[in-house]
Design an enzyme around this catalytic site. Sequence first.
Site, PDB file in Angstrom:
ATOM      1  CG  HIS A   1      -2.062   4.296   1.131  1.00  0.00           C
ATOM      2  ND1 HIS A   1      -1.159   3.281   0.928  1.00  0.00           N
ATOM      3  CD2 HIS A   1      -2.810   4.360   0.016  1.00  0.00           C
ATOM      4  CE1 HIS A   1      -1.364   2.737  -0.265  1.00  0.00           C
ATOM      5  NE2 HIS A   1      -2.373   3.378  -0.839  1.00  0.00           N
TER       6      HIS A   1
ATOM      7  NE  ARG B   1       9.419  -6.277   6.413  1.00  0.00           N
ATOM      8  CZ  ARG B   1      10.070  -7.365   6.008  1.00  0.00           C
ATOM      9  NH1 ARG B   1      11.121  -7.262   5.236  1.00  0.00           N
ATOM     10  NH2 ARG B   1       9.675  -8.565   6.381  1.00  0.00           N
TER      11      ARG B   1
END
Lengths: 222, 222
Positions: free
Chosen positions: A129, A111
């Site tokens: 990431h 989120r």
Amino acid sequence: MPELEPMQIWERVQLIKDDTRFPLGVLISGSGTNLQAIIDACESGELQARVAVVISNKEGAYGLERARAAGITAVHIDPAQYSDYRAYNHAIAASLEAHGVQLVVMAGYMRLLGNEVLRAFPQAVINLHPALLPAFPGASAIPDAFEWGVKITGVTVHFADEAFDRGPIICQEPVRVEQDDTLETLEAKIHEVEHRMIVEAIRLIITERVSIEGRTVHISEG
Amino acid sequence: MPELEPMQIWERVQLIKDDTRFPLGVLISGSGTNLQAIIDACESGELQARVAVVISNKEGAYGLERARAAGITAVHIDPAQYSDYRAYNHAIAASLEAHGVQLVVMAGYMRLLGNEVLRAFPQAVINLHPALLPAFPGASAIPDAFEWGVKITGVTVHFADEAFDRGPIICQEPVRVEQDDTLETLEAKIHEVEHRMIVEAIRLIITERVSIEGRTVHISEG
């Protein structure tokens, strides 16, 4: 949490009180393989750090089990229980602060993190990431890169800021998409690099080797 | 073009007629350092190819001089001389076809190539881009990446299609942004990789090792 006898609880309280290792808070949404890499590095002494609390937005996240198995406080903070996104993020910030966290690690937290957390931990929230940002932001980075047909993708660790996947980059590593890679083999290679890089990024930060100048992150010599 | 005596002209015509090397057309806009790398690789025999024509949209592009110095036909096709973008691109396609080109190489050509050229040379137009696409498309890729603060950038060679910097990727190489890199040192490193990669990409294509499946480019073993 496993049930503890009173004496054990007292011993643990003393242990935590006396523990001078750097306190981390880890946010997750899923299986927690990167969390496990962090826990392992703390236990082996590779990181002079401890995971003070693990927070998941998903109740069934297996990472919560991993945390509990390692004796770490594991909390499900349910967005549905809060009136809005701000209140939810305020609860996350409060939990992190209550556990004395000094660095917040988003390790597969799916989120967007609210300003309530970012403001409570200025320049102290990092995100992992599975692509070379700014390429392939968002929640499906590995399939997106694979379907694009790139020959080089990779992993990024960056400071989180108010925009998704856009904060200053701490470190990046390339991963080559080989001729015979499938999505699954590529995912496996990227996850392996992730486990190594998230530990390395935490190590750089807690040993005070990282500074930010505009969008550029400088790493001083160890 | 240097002036040639009739006998020399005849000799050259014979030479070109008898030349079985793969005919390339190179599109440029500037100094032509990548063009030079291609010319050198043709002259050394590293590439079994010859540059049949160099076309620039800029009259003063130094790459035109480089081509002429190597005895290669060098043409300025001026967009301003054409009624519209289609007519201009039609002229480029006509020139490439007139010179028997079989592979078109955009080597620092700073305009979007029109469909007139892409349709005349299906799956036979490649573009060199100084970043790891899809990151940092456009005309200022190296400064854009540097200012973003990435730790890994690189070079891409891809098939050109109707969208700018989006066609199927043939090869990519990462370039690390080191702590002490300036924009200038980063540019120098990227250009060095470009020179190597454009030659390698041409070699893969003219030796028929490259096939396209959707967005994925397959390279067969040499």
